[in-house]
Scaffold this motif. Structure first.
Motif, PDB file in Angstrom:
ATOM      1  N   ALA A   9      -1.572  69.076 -19.224  1.00 46.63           N
ATOM      2  CA  ALA A   9      -2.180  68.044 -18.394  1.00 46.63           C
ATOM      3  C   ALA A   9      -2.371  66.770 -19.215  1.00 46.63           C
ATOM      4  CB  ALA A   9      -3.514  68.537 -17.848  1.00 46.63           C
ATOM      5  N   ARG A  10      -2.450  65.679 -18.483  1.00 53.11           N
ATOM      6  CA  ARG A  10      -2.474  64.333 -19.080  1.00 53.11           C
ATOM      7  C   ARG A  10      -3.338  64.196 -20.349  1.00 53.11           C
ATOM      8  NH1 ARG A  10      -3.938  59.761 -14.713  1.00 53.11           N
ATOM      9  NH2 ARG A  10      -5.742  61.111 -14.540  1.00 53.11           N
ATOM     10  N   PRO A  11      -4.628  64.597 -20.301  1.00 51.98           N
ATOM     11  CA  PRO A  11      -5.438  64.366 -21.511  1.00 51.98           C
ATOM     12  C   PRO A  11      -4.949  65.160 -22.724  1.00 51.98           C
ATOM     13  CG  PRO A  11      -6.678  65.621 -19.849  1.00 51.98           C
ATOM     14  CD  PRO A  11      -5.416  65.156 -19.202  1.00 51.98           C
ATOM     15  N   HIS A  37       0.928  69.185 -15.082  1.00 51.93           N
ATOM     16  CA  HIS A  37       1.234  67.821 -14.637  1.00 51.93           C
ATOM     17  C   HIS A  37       2.726  67.606 -14.846  1.00 51.93           C
ATOM     18  CE1 HIS A  37      -3.173  66.256 -15.042  1.00 51.93           C
ATOM     19  NE2 HIS A  37      -2.998  67.058 -14.023  1.00 51.93           N
ATOM     20  N   TYR A  38       3.368  67.022 -13.853  1.00 47.03           N
ATOM     21  CA  TYR A  38       4.831  67.011 -13.870  1.00 47.03           C
ATOM     22  C   TYR A  38       5.435  65.673 -13.466  1.00 47.03           C
ATOM     23  CZ  TYR A  38       3.119  68.162  -9.239  1.00 47.03           C
ATOM     24  OH  TYR A  38       2.388  68.162  -8.081  1.00 47.03           O
ATOM     25  N   ASP A  39       4.612  64.771 -12.899  1.00 55.79           N
ATOM     26  CA  ASP A  39       5.149  63.479 -12.442  1.00 55.79           C
ATOM     27  C   ASP A  39       5.497  62.583 -13.617  1.00 55.79           C
ATOM     28  OD1 ASP A  39       4.764  64.046  -9.828  1.00 55.79           O
ATOM     29  OD2 ASP A  39       2.975  62.822  -9.563  1.00 55.79           O
ATOM     30  N   MET A  42       2.175  61.079 -14.546  1.00 52.42           N
ATOM     31  CA  MET A  42       1.148  61.985 -15.088  1.00 52.42           C
ATOM     32  C   MET A  42       1.619  62.674 -16.363  1.00 52.42           C
ATOM     33  SD  MET A  42      -1.406  61.904 -12.940  1.00 52.42           S
ATOM     34  CE  MET A  42      -2.363  63.397 -13.166  1.00 52.42           C
ATOM     35  N   SER A  63       1.785  72.515  -9.244  1.00 48.52           N
ATOM     36  CA  SER A  63       0.433  72.578  -8.668  1.00 48.52           C
ATOM     37  C   SER A  63       0.227  73.889  -7.928  1.00 48.52           C
ATOM     38  CB  SER A  63       0.246  71.417  -7.707  1.00 48.52           C
ATOM     39  OG  SER A  63       0.472  70.203  -8.374  1.00 48.52           O
ATOM     40  N   GLN A  69      -2.262  78.939 -10.321  1.00 43.99           N
ATOM     41  CA  GLN A  69      -1.779  78.102 -11.423  1.00 43.99           C
ATOM     42  C   GLN A  69      -2.070  78.775 -12.769  1.00 43.99           C
ATOM     43  OE1 GLN A  69      -3.780  74.246 -12.235  1.00 43.99           O
ATOM     44  NE2 GLN A  69      -1.808  73.293 -11.809  1.00 43.99           N
ATOM     45  N   PRO A 127     -14.412  73.694 -12.570  1.00 47.86           N
ATOM     46  CA  PRO A 127     -13.399  74.596 -13.134  1.00 47.86           C
ATOM     47  C   PRO A 127     -13.285  74.440 -14.645  1.00 47.86           C
ATOM     48  CG  PRO A 127     -12.365  72.864 -11.781  1.00 47.86           C
ATOM     49  CD  PRO A 127     -13.839  72.779 -11.559  1.00 47.86           C
ATOM     50  N   GLU A 128     -13.489  73.215 -15.130  1.00 53.67           N
ATOM     51  CA  GLU A 128     -13.344  72.957 -16.572  1.00 53.67           C
ATOM     52  C   GLU A 128     -14.403  73.704 -17.377  1.00 53.67           C
ATOM     53  OE1 GLU A 128     -13.490  70.579 -14.269  1.00 53.67           O
ATOM     54  OE2 GLU A 128     -11.523  69.598 -14.353  1.00 53.67           O
ATOM     55  N   ASN A 131     -13.292  77.187 -17.876  1.00 52.86           N
ATOM     56  CA  ASN A 131     -12.191  77.191 -18.850  1.00 52.86           C
ATOM     57  C   ASN A 131     -12.701  77.026 -20.280  1.00 52.86           C
ATOM     58  OD1 ASN A 131     -10.418  77.461 -16.713  1.00 52.86           O
ATOM     59  ND2 ASN A 131      -9.884  75.296 -16.627  1.00 52.86           N
ATOM     60  N   HIS A 203     -11.195  61.583 -10.083  1.00 54.33           N
ATOM     61  CA  HIS A 203     -10.268  62.685  -9.770  1.00 54.33           C
ATOM     62  C   HIS A 203     -10.932  64.055  -9.695  1.00 54.33           C
ATOM     63  CE1 HIS A 203     -10.320  63.288 -14.150  1.00 54.33           C
ATOM     64  NE2 HIS A 203      -9.949  64.516 -13.891  1.00 54.33           N
ATOM     65  N   HIS A 233      -5.316  58.713  -9.129  1.00 55.92           N
ATOM     66  CA  HIS A 233      -4.755  60.038  -9.423  1.00 55.92           C
ATOM     67  C   HIS A 233      -4.115  60.562  -8.130  1.00 55.92           C
ATOM     68  CE1 HIS A 233      -4.818  64.383 -10.192  1.00 55.92           C
ATOM     69  NE2 HIS A 233      -5.151  64.173 -11.440  1.00 55.92           N
ATOM     70  N   PRO A 234      -2.987  61.295  -8.234  1.00 57.38           N
ATOM     71  CA  PRO A 234      -2.318  61.777  -7.007  1.00 57.38           C
ATOM     72  C   PRO A 234      -3.239  62.589  -6.094  1.00 57.38           C
ATOM     73  CG  PRO A 234      -1.112  62.492  -8.999  1.00 57.38           C
ATOM     74  CD  PRO A 234      -2.237  61.638  -9.464  1.00 57.38           C
ATOM     75  N   ARG A 235      -4.144  63.391  -6.695  1.00 56.71           N
ATOM     76  CA  ARG A 235      -5.072  64.167  -5.875  1.00 56.71           C
ATOM     77  C   ARG A 235      -5.973  63.239  -5.048  1.00 56.71           C
ATOM     78  NH1 ARG A 235      -8.585  68.184  -6.383  1.00 56.71           N
ATOM     79  NH2 ARG A 235      -8.154  68.924  -8.455  1.00 56.71           N
TER      80      ARG A 235
HETATM   81  C1  UD1 Z   1      -6.558  68.572 -14.373  1.00 58.15           C
HETATM   82  C2  UD1 Z   1      -7.667  69.305 -15.133  1.00 58.15           C
HETATM   83  C3  UD1 Z   1      -8.796  68.336 -15.433  1.00 58.15           C
HETATM   84  C4  UD1 Z   1      -8.290  67.080 -16.132  1.00 58.15           C
HETATM   85  C5  UD1 Z   1      -7.187  66.469 -15.276  1.00 58.15           C
HETATM   86  C6  UD1 Z   1      -6.616  65.221 -15.881  1.00 58.15           C
HETATM   87  C7  UD1 Z   1      -7.933  71.693 -14.539  1.00 58.15           C
HETATM   88  C8  UD1 Z   1      -8.798  72.669 -13.872  1.00 58.15           C
HETATM   89  N1  UD1 Z   1      -8.238  70.391 -14.331  1.00 58.15           N
HETATM   90  O1  UD1 Z   1      -7.085  68.198 -13.117  1.00 58.15           O
HETATM   91  O2  UD1 Z   1      -9.716  68.973 -16.285  1.00 58.15           O
HETATM   92  O3  UD1 Z   1      -9.351  66.167 -16.278  1.00 58.15           O
HETATM   93  O4  UD1 Z   1      -6.148  67.443 -15.118  1.00 58.15           O
HETATM   94  O5  UD1 Z   1      -5.855  64.523 -14.931  1.00 58.15           O
HETATM   95  O6  UD1 Z   1      -7.023  72.067 -15.236  1.00 58.15           O
HETATM   96  N2  UD1 Z   1      -0.592  66.287  -8.929  1.00 58.15           N
HETATM   97  C9  UD1 Z   1       0.525  65.507  -8.735  1.00 58.15           C
HETATM   98  N3  UD1 Z   1       1.337  65.277  -9.807  1.00 58.15           N
HETATM   99  C10 UD1 Z   1       1.102  65.814 -11.031  1.00 58.15           C
HETATM  100  C11 UD1 Z   1      -0.029  66.634 -11.197  1.00 58.15           C
HETATM  101  C12 UD1 Z   1      -0.862  66.842 -10.136  1.00 58.15           C
HETATM  102  O7  UD1 Z   1       0.789  64.994  -7.658  1.00 58.15           O
HETATM  103  O8  UD1 Z   1       1.884  65.560 -11.962  1.00 58.15           O
HETATM  104  C13 UD1 Z   1      -1.504  66.497  -7.787  1.00 58.15           C
HETATM  105  C14 UD1 Z   1      -1.199  67.722  -7.002  1.00 58.15           C
HETATM  106  O9  UD1 Z   1      -1.431  67.397  -5.666  1.00 58.15           O
HETATM  107  C15 UD1 Z   1      -2.239  68.709  -7.480  1.00 58.15           C
HETATM  108  C16 UD1 Z   1      -3.419  67.813  -7.831  1.00 58.15           C
HETATM  109  O10 UD1 Z   1      -2.834  66.595  -8.294  1.00 58.15           O
HETATM  110  O11 UD1 Z   1      -2.538  69.636  -6.502  1.00 58.15           O
HETATM  111  C17 UD1 Z   1      -4.303  68.378  -8.887  1.00 58.15           C
HETATM  112  O12 UD1 Z   1      -3.600  68.601 -10.090  1.00 58.15           O
HETATM  113  P1  UD1 Z   1      -4.119  69.702 -11.149  1.00 58.15           P
HETATM  114  O13 UD1 Z   1      -3.323  69.656 -12.374  1.00 58.15           O
HETATM  115  O14 UD1 Z   1      -4.271  71.020 -10.506  1.00 58.15           O
HETATM  116  O15 UD1 Z   1      -5.570  69.224 -11.506  1.00 58.15           O
HETATM  117  P2  UD1 Z   1      -6.139  67.791 -11.896  1.00 58.15           P
HETATM  118  O16 UD1 Z   1      -6.985  67.359 -10.782  1.00 58.15           O
HETATM  119  O17 UD1 Z   1      -5.110  66.826 -12.389  1.00 58.15           O
END
Ligand code: UD1
Length: 356
Positions: A9-11, A37-39, A42, A63, A69, A127-128, A131, A203, A233-235
């Protein structure tokens, strides 16, 4: 030593950049990208800008619900570890990739090192937090950014393998600050005058999954009358769209796509104030001397609040608005995240220990 580092993930991309540089001086590091994260926005942009080595394995989990996941990452990381037989697995922070990576290693009796250990929000609905707690309890080496982290671990009976190293994000920031000033054109892109605008990011599920919270945050930002840059953020984009709030954003809010690290640092460095529910940005605001208004009820970075640079407001309309007006830079700063060099200190510890 053969080390497998797990990021997703990004951070984590930001944190692994300076430490990978140090580790590779003396060790063999294999990088596993889980694909959480895959975009382009991101993930890919961070690898390019921060010159992070190309991952040796890309697991492409994408996702999904937390269980799915985490489970997918666990199964796929296990395959890599069985094949590669590393002497150590390194994980960062508190995401699903962190827990799944640590768990896969621990079950194969491979020692685990956790960077950013010991942090607690004491809020198990996050959730964090789950973890973090679980990862710390199955880690052999725990690298804490702050004394608070050490104290939290001691409270839970974890005392061996614990090291106070400072924060690798200080290294990432210091290394890239001047580069960001040179390369980023983000202020010009949005015609921003330094010191006169707010930066906001949201986010966390506690905000995004609650329509009232998002409405309160956006209304307070609108009412502030200031120019507000909102890299989304995409979410968050999806949630605002579902709530019908995306097309009715207040006119003073400038919406942008999620930004890369260099744009984000330059944008934050010149902001009047930062509003966020991100953990990393609370730290970066502190390090960049910008007051932070945290859109949460709690924080792991309690020192920034004690020091007067951060204030917790949740998603309360009146508190957000009041702090946009009132929070000022406090002069006192105790440098809680340590000096530059956390990556080197961690590498030194790994160079000196014998793992059996
Ligand atoms: C995750 C971490 C969070 C961190 C954050 C940084 C967990 C539980 N959470 O949260 O601690 O602060 O990353 O951004 O691991 N999505 C995209 N493109 C991407 C990635 C995600 O569109 O490249 C969208 C999807 O709709 C996905 C949603 O974002 O369902 C959430 O992504 P996810 O990686 O599950 O959690 P974050 O909210 O990014």
């Amino acid at each position: 030593m053969k080390i497998v580092t797990i990021v997703g993930a990004r951070p984590q991309f930001i944190k692994c950049a300076p430490l990978s540089r140090e580790l590779r001086k003396k060790h063999t590091e294999l990088l596993v990208h889980t694909g959480q994260h895959y975009d382009l926005e991101m993930s890919d942009i961070f690898f390019e800008e921060l010159h992070i080595p190309k991952p040796d394995y890309y697991l492409g989990v994408g996702s999904g619900s937390h269980g799915k996941q985490t489970g997918k990452i666990l199964a796929k990381v296990e395959e890599v570890l069985i094949k590669e037989k590393p002497e150590l697995v390194l994980v960062y922070g508190d995401t699903n990739s962190t827990l799944a990576g640590a768990l896969a290693a621990a079950k194969l009796h491979i020692p685990v090192a956790h960077v950013e250990a010991g942090l607690r929000s004491f809020d198990r609905t996050m959730p964090e937090e789950i973890n973090r707690v679980l990862t710390d309890h199955i880690s052999d080496l725990l690298f804490c950014p702050t004394q608070t982290g050490i104290d939290n671990l001691a409270q839970e009976g974890i005392k061996s393998g614990v090291h106070l190293t400072g924060d690798v994000m200080v290294d990432a920031l210091e290394y890239n600050r001047e580069i960001a000033e040179e390369k980023s054109r983000i202020l010009e892109r949005f015609a921003l005058v330094p010191g006169s605008y707010l930066v906001v990011t949201v986010h966390r599920p506690s905000n995004t999954d609650n329509r009232e919270h998002m409405e309160a945050i956006l209304s307070a930002l609108g009412r502030s009358g200031k120019r507000v840059v909102f890299p989304i953020h995409p979410r968050t984009r999806k949630c605002l769209s579902d709530y019908g709030l995306l097309d009715t954003l207040p006119a003073n809010i400038i919406l942008s796509e999620s930004l890369g690290y260099l744009d984000m640092i330059r944008l934050m460095a010149h902001a009047e104030k930062i509003l966020t529910d991100s953990g990393g940005m609370q730290k970066e605001a502190y390090l960049l001397n910008v007051p932070c208004i945290t859109l949460r009820e709690n924080t792991e970075w309690v020192e920034t609040v004690k020091d007067g640079w951060n204030v917790l407001v949740g998603a309360d309309y009146f508190m957000i608005l009041s702090e946009i007006v009132n929070i000022k830079s406090s002069k006192r700063k105790i440098g809680v995240f340590g000096t530059i060099g956390a990556s080197r200190r961690i590498a030194d510890i790994l160079n000196s220990i014998k793992i059996c």
